[in-house]
Design a protein around this motif. Structure first.
Motif, PDB file in Angstrom:
ATOM      1  N   GLY A 129       0.720  -1.464  -0.326  1.00  0.00           N
ATOM      2  CA  GLY A 129       0.237  -0.101   0.253  1.00  0.00           C
ATOM      3  C   GLY A 129       0.891   1.372   0.088  1.00  0.00           C
ATOM      4  N   ALA A 130       0.380   2.169   0.360  1.00  0.00           N
ATOM      5  CA  ALA A 130       1.080   3.359   0.417  1.00  0.00           C
ATOM      6  C   ALA A 130       1.652   4.066   0.966  1.00  0.00           C
ATOM      7  CB  ALA A 130      -0.035   4.840  -0.877  1.00  0.00           C
ATOM      8  N   LYS A 172      -0.844   2.872   8.910  1.00  0.00           N
ATOM      9  CA  LYS A 172      -0.733   1.531   9.125  1.00  0.00           C
ATOM     10  C   LYS A 172       0.671   1.038  10.093  1.00  0.00           C
ATOM     11  CE  LYS A 172      -2.546  -0.298   4.684  1.00  0.00           C
ATOM     12  NZ  LYS A 172      -2.210  -0.941   3.408  1.00  0.00           N
ATOM     13  N   GLY A 204       4.993  -2.232  -2.044  1.00  0.00           N
ATOM     14  CA  GLY A 204       4.536  -0.691  -2.389  1.00  0.00           C
ATOM     15  C   GLY A 204       5.196   0.776  -1.438  1.00  0.00           C
ATOM     16  N   GLY A 205       4.441   1.549  -2.105  1.00  0.00           N
ATOM     17  CA  GLY A 205       5.197   3.056  -1.970  1.00  0.00           C
ATOM     18  C   GLY A 205       5.293   2.666   0.107  1.00  0.00           C
ATOM     19  N   LEU A 221       7.059   7.392  -3.419  1.00  0.00           N
ATOM     20  CA  LEU A 221       6.422   7.658  -2.484  1.00  0.00           C
ATOM     21  C   LEU A 221       7.143   7.119  -1.648  1.00  0.00           C
ATOM     22  CD1 LEU A 221       3.405   8.926  -1.472  1.00  0.00           C
ATOM     23  CD2 LEU A 221       2.843   5.906  -2.352  1.00  0.00           C
ATOM     24  N   MET A 268      10.512   4.624  -7.025  1.00  0.00           N
ATOM     25  CA  MET A 268      10.005   3.017  -7.290  1.00  0.00           C
ATOM     26  C   MET A 268       8.690   2.505  -7.416  1.00  0.00           C
ATOM     27  SD  MET A 268      12.924   1.663  -4.463  1.00  0.00           S
ATOM     28  CE  MET A 268      12.825   3.327  -3.501  1.00  0.00           C
ATOM     29  N   LEU A 269       7.845   1.860  -8.710  1.00  0.00           N
ATOM     30  CA  LEU A 269       7.011   2.175  -8.611  1.00  0.00           C
ATOM     31  C   LEU A 269       5.906   1.259  -8.643  1.00  0.00           C
ATOM     32  CD1 LEU A 269       6.241   4.724 -11.745  1.00  0.00           C
ATOM     33  CD2 LEU A 269       5.251   5.045  -8.901  1.00  0.00           C
ATOM     34  N   GLY A 299      -2.574  -4.759   1.126  1.00  0.00           N
ATOM     35  CA  GLY A 299      -1.875  -3.571  -0.092  1.00  0.00           C
ATOM     36  C   GLY A 299      -1.912  -4.589  -0.639  1.00  0.00           C
ATOM     37  N   PRO A 300      -1.828  -3.404  -2.131  1.00  0.00           N
ATOM     38  CA  PRO A 300      -0.615  -4.220  -2.793  1.00  0.00           C
ATOM     39  C   PRO A 300       0.485  -3.961  -2.977  1.00  0.00           C
ATOM     40  CG  PRO A 300      -2.246  -2.220  -3.154  1.00  0.00           C
ATOM     41  CD  PRO A 300      -2.318  -2.161  -2.320  1.00  0.00           C
ATOM     42  N   GLY A 310       2.033  -2.793  -5.324  1.00  0.00           N
ATOM     43  CA  GLY A 310       2.753  -1.538  -6.229  1.00  0.00           C
ATOM     44  C   GLY A 310       1.972  -0.953  -6.563  1.00  0.00           C
ATOM     45  N   ALA A 311       1.758   0.437  -7.634  1.00  0.00           N
ATOM     46  CA  ALA A 311       1.033   1.188  -8.122  1.00  0.00           C
ATOM     47  C   ALA A 311       0.506   0.026  -9.158  1.00  0.00           C
ATOM     48  CB  ALA A 311       1.276   2.174  -8.720  1.00  0.00           C
ATOM     49  N   PHE A 312      -0.478  -0.849  -8.143  1.00  0.00           N
ATOM     50  CA  PHE A 312      -1.138  -1.994  -9.588  1.00  0.00           C
ATOM     51  C   PHE A 312      -2.447  -1.322 -10.387  1.00  0.00           C
ATOM     52  CE2 PHE A 312      -5.073  -3.319  -8.271  1.00  0.00           C
ATOM     53  CZ  PHE A 312      -5.429  -2.295  -7.190  1.00  0.00           C
ATOM     54  N   GLU A 313      -2.654   0.141  -9.716  1.00  0.00           N
ATOM     55  CA  GLU A 313      -4.310  -0.101 -10.929  1.00  0.00           C
ATOM     56  C   GLU A 313      -3.393   0.617 -12.104  1.00  0.00           C
ATOM     57  OE1 GLU A 313      -3.016   1.373  -8.105  1.00  0.00           O
ATOM     58  OE2 GLU A 313      -4.991   2.089  -7.099  1.00  0.00           O
ATOM     59  N   ASP A 327      -8.012  -2.187  -0.325  1.00  0.00           N
ATOM     60  CA  ASP A 327      -7.524  -1.834  -2.401  1.00  0.00           C
ATOM     61  C   ASP A 327      -6.891  -3.364  -2.418  1.00  0.00           C
ATOM     62  OD1 ASP A 327      -8.600   0.577  -3.571  1.00  0.00           O
ATOM     63  OD2 ASP A 327      -5.790   1.234  -3.015  1.00  0.00           O
TER      64      ASP A 327
HETATM   65  P1  AMP Z   1      -3.124   1.698   1.015  1.00  0.00           P
HETATM   66  O1  AMP Z   1      -4.572   1.834   0.780  1.00  0.00           O
HETATM   67  O2  AMP Z   1      -2.370   2.169   1.992  1.00  0.00           O
HETATM   68  O3  AMP Z   1      -4.036  -0.071   0.753  1.00  0.00           O
HETATM   69  O4  AMP Z   1      -2.594   1.911  -0.776  1.00  0.00           O
HETATM   70  C1  AMP Z   1      -3.418   1.026  -1.687  1.00  0.00           C
HETATM   71  C2  AMP Z   1      -2.632   2.173  -2.744  1.00  0.00           C
HETATM   72  O5  AMP Z   1      -1.207   2.161  -2.949  1.00  0.00           O
HETATM   73  C3  AMP Z   1      -2.534   2.195  -4.340  1.00  0.00           C
HETATM   74  O6  AMP Z   1      -3.877   3.578  -4.871  1.00  0.00           O
HETATM   75  C4  AMP Z   1      -2.048   1.752  -5.084  1.00  0.00           C
HETATM   76  O7  AMP Z   1      -1.607   2.550  -6.502  1.00  0.00           O
HETATM   77  C5  AMP Z   1      -0.231   2.622  -4.432  1.00  0.00           C
HETATM   78  N1  AMP Z   1       1.074   1.842  -4.237  1.00  0.00           N
HETATM   79  C6  AMP Z   1       1.377   0.784  -3.251  1.00  0.00           C
HETATM   80  N2  AMP Z   1       2.242   0.832  -4.029  1.00  0.00           N
HETATM   81  C7  AMP Z   1       3.001   2.045  -4.928  1.00  0.00           C
HETATM   82  C8  AMP Z   1       3.847   2.105  -5.149  1.00  0.00           C
HETATM   83  N3  AMP Z   1       5.137   2.103  -4.863  1.00  0.00           N
HETATM   84  N4  AMP Z   1       3.415   3.857  -5.464  1.00  0.00           N
HETATM   85  C9  AMP Z   1       2.787   4.647  -5.891  1.00  0.00           C
HETATM   86  N5  AMP Z   1       1.712   4.135  -5.134  1.00  0.00           N
HETATM   87  C10 AMP Z   1       1.575   2.966  -4.657  1.00  0.00           C
END
Ligand code: AMP
Length: 405
Positions: free
Chosen positions: A195-196, A201, A219-220, A237, A292-293, A317-318, A320-323, A355
C-alpha cells in the motif's frame, strides 16, 4: 465452545429476526458495481427463511446527515432480491408506524428491508431510545455485518444489548478466518503488507510484528523503510518524516523475533503514467529522478521462497501502483504465488482491507485465497489488535445468554 452464539443456537421459527447487514455497496448510475457483500449475505437469508423466521434487514448506506433521498436503500434492495432469488419488500422507514405495520404483515420466511438506518443521526450516536425503537420490532438480533463491527452504533452494538444476539453466517465465517490467521495460526505466519503509506498502518505494523514470523513489505510503504535505512529512493512515494517510526517498528520486530523482508529490487520510471519507459534496478541503484513503482522480479523470487516456508499468509495492501500498468506485475505475481500455495493446501491465506480485494481481483486470484474479507476498516482495526465493539458485544451477550439458559 464458540465465543459467540450463531444461527445454530437460534430458534428462529415464527420469530421476527432483526438482521444487521452491510448493504453499503458501491453504486454507479443506480447500479451496484460490486455485489460481493450482497451475494455473501444470501446464505444467512436462505437459512433464516428456511427456519421460518421473519427477516427484517437493517443497514446503513453512505454517510447521510439526515434523510437524503439519494442515499435510499431501495435500489440496493432490488439488487439483493435478485441475488436472493425471491421478492423482498422495501419499507420506507426503519422505525415507527410504517415499519411496525410492515413487520406485522409478514409471514414466516418473508424478508423485508428497512430504509437506511443512518437517516437518523441517533444511529451513529448509539442512541438507546433509537435502538429501543428498532428492537421493539423483533425478538432476536443477528449481526452479519463484520465490516461495520468496528463501530459502536445503535444497529451494530446497541441492539445487541436489547435482544438475544447472534452472529450470522458471514460474520461467523469472517471471525473464524481471522482467528485462524492470527489468534491460533499454524506457523510460520507471513504477513504481506503493502500500500501507499506507513502513516496509515503504524498500529497495524506494530501489532503484527509482535505476533507473526515474517513481515514482508512492499508498495510505497516499503520505500519509507528503505529510506529509513539510508537507501536512495529518488522521487518515489516515501514518508521521510516517518523515519523514527519505521526504525522503531524494525526494533520491535527484532525483539519479537519477527523477520522484516524488504524489496531487493524495484521497477522504476521517471514519470508516473501507464506504460512509460521502465528499468529494473537493485534498490541501492535508484537515481534521483527515479520512482519505485513496483517490486522487481528478484524481490518476487525472494518472496516466493519465503512464502514456500509459510503455513499462514495474511495480506493487506498491493506491492506497487497496481492500477497503472505495468506496475501491477509484482502484485499479480505475488498473488498468483499465494493462490498456488493455497490451492496446493500448503498454507492458509487470508486477505482483506481497502484496495487489497481489487488488487486480488485484478490478479484473478481472489477466489483462490482461503478467505478474502469483505471488510475494509474493520479488517484493518482487527489487524491492529483493536477490540471491535460489534464483535465484543456478541461475545458478552453469549456469556450472559448461556448463563441465563
Ligand atoms: P493502501 O490504501 O494504503 O493499501 O494503498 C493502496 C494504494 O497504494 C494503491 O492505490 C497503489 O496504487 C498505491 N501504491 C502502492 N505502491 C505504490 C508505489 N510504489 N508508488 C506509488 N503508489 C503506490
Amino acid at each position: 465452545m464458540k465465543k459467540f452464539l450463531t444461527l445454530d443456537d437460534l430458534q428462529a421459527q415464527g420469530k421476527v429476526v432483526l438482521l444487521r447487514a452491510d448493504l453499503n455497496v458501491p453504486m454507479q448510475d443506480g447500479k451496484v458495481t460490486d455485489d460481493t457483500r450482497l451475494t455473501r449475505l444470501v446464505p444467512t437469508l436462505v437459512e433464516l427463511s428456511a427456519k421460518g423466521a421473519k427477516i427484517v434487514i437493517l443497514s446503513h448506506f453512505g454517510r447521510p446527515k439526515n434523510k437524503d433521498a439519494s442515499l435510499t436503500l431501495r435500489p440496493v434492495g432490488k439488487a439483493l432480491s435478485e441475488r436472493y432469488g425471491k421478492p423482498l419488500l422495501f419499507v420506507e422507514d426503519c422505525i415507527g408506524e410504517v415499519a411496525q405495520k410492515a413487520v406485522s404483515e409478514m409471514n414466516n420466511g418473508d424478508v423485508i428491508l428497512l430504509e437506511n438506518v443512518r437517516f437518523y443521526p441517533e444511529e451513529e450516536k448509539n442512541d438507546k431510545n433509537f435502538a429501543q425503537a428498532i428492537a421493539m420490532l423483533g425478538q432476536a438480533y443477528v449481526n452479519d455485518a463484520f465490516s461495520c463491527a468496528h463501530r459502536a452504533h445503535a444497529t451494530t452494538h446497541g441492539l445487541a444489548t436489547l435482544l438475544p444476539a447472534y452472529a450470522g453466517r458471514l460474520m461467523e465465517a469472517e471471525l473464524n478466518a481471522l482467528s485462524s490467521a492470527l489468534e491460533k495460526p499454524e506457523r510460520p505466519v507471513v504477513a504481506i503488507v503493502g500500500g501507499a503509506k506507513i502513516s496509515t498502518k503504524i498500529d497495524l505494523l506494530n501489532n503484527l510484528v509482535t505476533k507473526i514470523d515474517v513481515l514482508a513489505l512492499g508498495g510505497g510503504m516499503a520505500n519509507t523503510f528503505l529510506a529509513a535505512l539510508d537507501n536512495p529512493v529518488g522521487k518515489s512515494l516515501c514518508e521521510r518524516e516517518m523515519k523514527d517510526q519505521a526504525l522503531r517498528i524494525m526494533e520491535t520486530a527484532k525483539n519479537s523475533k519477527c523477520q522484516i523482508f524488504l524489496p531487493v529490487d524495484a521497477v522504476v520510471a521517471t514519470e508516473f503514467r501507464a506504460n512509460p519507459p521502465t528499468r529494473n534496478l537493485h534498490v541501492d541503484n535508484v537515481k534521483d529522478n527515479d520512482m519505485m513503482l513496483d517490486i522487481g522480479p528478484d524481490t518476487v523470487a525472494e518472496l516466493a521462497k519465503v512464502l514456500a516456508t509459510a503455513k499462514t499468509v495474511l495480506w493487506n495492501g498491493p506491492m506497487g501502483a497496481f492500477e497503472t500498468p505495468p506496475f501491477d506485475a509484482g502484485t499479480v505475481a505475488v498473488g498468483k504465488k499465494v493462490a498456488e500455495l493455497t490451492q496446493a493446501k500448503k498454507l492458509v491465506s487470508v486477505a482483506g482491507g481497502g484496495d487489497t480485494v481489487s488488487a486480488l481481483v485484478h490478479a484473478g486470484v481472489d477466489e483462490q485465497m482461503t478467505y478474502v474479507s469483505t471488510a475494509g476498516g474493520a479488517f484493518l482495526e482487527w489487524l491492529e489488535g483493536k477490540p471491535l465493539p460489534g464483535v465484543q458485544i456478541l461475545e458478552e451477550r453469549a456469556v450472559a445468554l448461556r448463563k441465563a439458559s
